[in-house]
Design an enzyme around this catalytic site. Structure first.
Site, PDB file in Angstrom:
ATOM      1  CB  THR A  10      -0.937   0.039   1.225  1.00 41.38           C
ATOM      2  OG1 THR A  10      -1.783   1.189   1.125  1.00 41.38           O
ATOM      3  CG2 THR A  10      -0.191   0.107   2.539  1.00 41.38           C
ATOM      4  CG  ASN A  12      -3.962   4.877   2.955  1.00 39.16           C
ATOM      5  OD1 ASN A  12      -3.583   5.313   4.041  1.00 39.16           O
ATOM      6  ND2 ASN A  12      -5.203   4.999   2.511  1.00 39.16           N
ATOM      7  CG  ASP A  71      -9.058  -2.353  -3.335  1.00 41.92           C
ATOM      8  OD1 ASP A  71      -8.272  -1.404  -3.535  1.00 41.92           O
ATOM      9  OD2 ASP A  71     -10.190  -2.391  -3.859  1.00 41.92           O
ATOM     10  CG  PHE A 156      -7.570   7.084   6.613  1.00 39.97           C
ATOM     11  CD1 PHE A 156      -7.510   6.107   7.586  1.00 39.97           C
ATOM     12  CD2 PHE A 156      -7.796   6.689   5.298  1.00 39.97           C
ATOM     13  CE1 PHE A 156      -7.667   4.758   7.265  1.00 39.97           C
ATOM     14  CE2 PHE A 156      -7.950   5.342   4.964  1.00 39.97           C
ATOM     15  CZ  PHE A 156      -7.885   4.376   5.952  1.00 39.97           C
ATOM     16  N   GLY A 157      -9.709   9.468   5.425  1.00 38.35           N
ATOM     17  CA  GLY A 157     -10.720   9.228   4.392  1.00 38.35           C
ATOM     18  C   GLY A 157     -12.124   9.635   4.807  1.00 38.35           C
ATOM     19  CG  ASP A 159     -12.239   6.864   9.493  1.00 38.08           C
ATOM     20  OD1 ASP A 159     -13.012   5.900   9.327  1.00 38.08           O
ATOM     21  OD2 ASP A 159     -11.004   6.725   9.572  1.00 38.08           O
ATOM     22  CG  HIS A 184     -13.397  -1.506   6.860  1.00 37.64           C
ATOM     23  ND1 HIS A 184     -13.244  -0.577   7.864  1.00 37.64           N
ATOM     24  CD2 HIS A 184     -12.817  -0.950   5.762  1.00 37.64           C
ATOM     25  CE1 HIS A 184     -12.623   0.488   7.384  1.00 37.64           C
ATOM     26  NE2 HIS A 184     -12.356   0.289   6.105  1.00 37.64           N
TER      27      HIS A 184
END
Ligand code: ITT
Length: 200
Positions: A10, A12, A71, A156-157, A159, A184
């Site tokens: 990754t 990320n 992913d 992040f993202g 959230d 997840h």
């Protein structure tokens, strides 16, 4: 017990951080793919699993040790599952987390408030080499709702807009440990480690 090094396929850094925390007490040690000269690959799959396998096989070509890839993304049911596998590029190629978040907020404003059920999905795979024909494949699903006013600064993202009714907060309001327990990614990684320990 003997430690095992695993490359994490990754770019990320938030995934690296979360997965490192999850494996802290285990015998597995994560090496980010940035430590190798891994050339980025296009995610051309049509499912989370296909894309995780593409990323893992690509990284394994450049390393001689086992690889894990993740992913993941968010599916909003009333948006027919969007952004789904396109979560990282929802606002277009090169979009930032903030651009993607803004686009999703705009889209969910069009949906009735009672209909904002969403889930985070994480497909995680483990391979021992790039041609591994028996990859370990697992998935984690975290259910919640999307909200239009971002809350919290952790994570992040997406959230800040992922609301968890049982905890009456967003995933960006959970601390790292709490998020890992529920998320997840945490679910997927625990399943993966369980399977991995069985074949060791
Ligand atoms: P790599 O492909 O290099 O792993 P990426 O960030 O592009 O990094 P994905 O293709 O799996 O990873 O896209 C995942 C996107 O889904 C990510 O950019 C986030 O916006 C979102 N996402 C996934 N897990 C998340 C989480 O735990 N919290 C918030 N957003 C998440």
């Amino acid at each position: 017990m003997k430690e095992e090094n695993i490359v994490l396929a990754t770019n990320n850094l938030d995934k690296v951080r979360e997965i490192n925390q999850l494996l802290h007490d285990s015998t597995y040690r994560i090496i980010p793919q940035s430590k190798f000269n891994v050339v980025e690959v296009e995610e051309t799959g049509s499912t989370f699993i296909e894309n995780a396998l593409i990323k893992a096989r690509n990284a394994a070509k450049y390393t001689n040790i086992p690889v894990i890839a993740d992913d993941s993304g968010i599916e909003v049911v009333a948006l027919d599952g969007r952004p789904g596998i396109f979560s990282a590029r929802y606002a277009g190629a090169g979009a930032t987390d903030e651009d993607n978040l803004k686009k999703l907020i705009k889209d969910i404003k069009q949906i009735n408030e009672k209909n904002r059920y969403a889930k985070f999905i994480c497909a995680m795979v483990y391979i021992t080499n790039s041609d591994d024909q028996k990859p370990i494949i697992v998935e984690g699903v975290w259910e919640g709702y999307v909200i239009t006013k971002p809350r919290g600064t952790n994570g992040f993202g997406y959230d800040p807009i992922f609301y968890i009714p049982e905890y009456k907060c967003t995933s960006a309001e959970l601390d790292n440990e709490e998020k890992n327990k529920l998320s997840h990614r945490g679910q997927a990684l625990r399943k993966l480690i369980e399977k991995l320990n069985k074949v060791k």
